[in-house]
Design an enzyme around this catalytic site. Structure first.
Site: not given
Length: 257
Positions: A65, A108, A111, A131
């Site tokens: 992200a 992300g 994911e 993360e």
């Protein structure tokens, strides 16, 4: 408004979406997420498209992200913006989506790849959920999908201790479908998508729906729902054509009806 952070094209009956923020290793910010979902939904509505491929560059599928975009936000600001929710829309896409992953698929990016229906990886692919190193946890399904894909013990190590999987490890633990040389990973994904797109469209959508529900329902309920979807397909022209073609030993001509 033209896309600024993705590229789209069609290859036969396959819709190809390429993440295009090379200066940021395709980090997922709000704008990229919106453009990605708009493109997926547009291809999903296009009767000429039977499957989709989502890819990045050889260096990075998506390296996570965009931390700069969220670093100083409060809990309330994160909840009000709910930028992560856009990724749950991937599950509403009815047609198969194949991730073609090379290089980094972290945070992300990992994911998003796991939200796709299949993953073709290049030999350089690296998967991880780092993360924990910035004081948070995966927030777009990583704790759930990774655990289902690779099992509890390995998911714990990856999420709690930032273990990264190589492409071959990802294949060994069931996270990806196959690993191919870097120069072939996109072609391999496109070929797979084209094969799937050539099959009965309504049956493909029903099968995808039921496989995904296998993760979300109790087994008894899921089997009942699967049986109903199976029965429902007997109202379609494609079912009649497919079975008749089998009996007649010829290639079926799918209508998507």
């Amino acid at each position: 408004m033209p896309n600024e952070m993705i590229l789209t094209e069609t290859r036969g009956r396959v819709g190809l979406i390429t993440l295009n923020r090379p200066q940021a290793l395709n980090a997922l910010n709000n704008q990229l997420a919106r453009e990605l979902m708009d493109a997926l939904e547009a291809f999903d509505k296009d009767d000429h498209i039977g499957a989709m491929v989502l890819t990045g560059s050889e260096k990075a599928f998506a390296a996570g992200a965009d931390i700069k975009e969220m670093a100083n936000k409060s809990v309330q600001q994160m909840m009000d913006g709910d930028s992560i929710a856009v990724f749950s829309r991937i599950l509403t896409i009815r047609k198969p989506v194949i991730a073609a992953v090379s290089g980094y698929a972290l945070g992300g990016g990992c994911e998003v790849a796991m939200s796709c229906d299949m993953i073709i990886a290049s030999e350089s692919a690296r998967f991880g959920q780092p993360e924990i190193t910035i004081g948070v946890i995966p927030g777009a399904g990583g704790t759930q999908r990774l655990t289902r894909a690779v099992g509890k013990a390995l998911a714990m190590e990856m999420i709690l201790n930032n273990r990264t999987l190589s492409a071959q490890e990802a294949l060994q633990f069931g996270l990806v479908n196959r690993v191919v040389p870097i120069e072939r990973f996109l072609d391999e994904a496109l070929n797979l998508a084209e094969e799937i797109a050539s099959r009965a469209p309504l049956a493909i959508r029903a099968a995808k729906k039921m496989i995904n529900q296998a993760y979300e329902r109790m087994l008894t309920d899921a089997i009942h729902a699967e049986r109903q979807e199976f029965y429902n397909l007997f109202s379609t022209e494609d079912q009649k054509e497919g079975m008749q073609a089998f009996i007649e030993k010829r290639k079926p001509e799918w209508k998507g009806k």
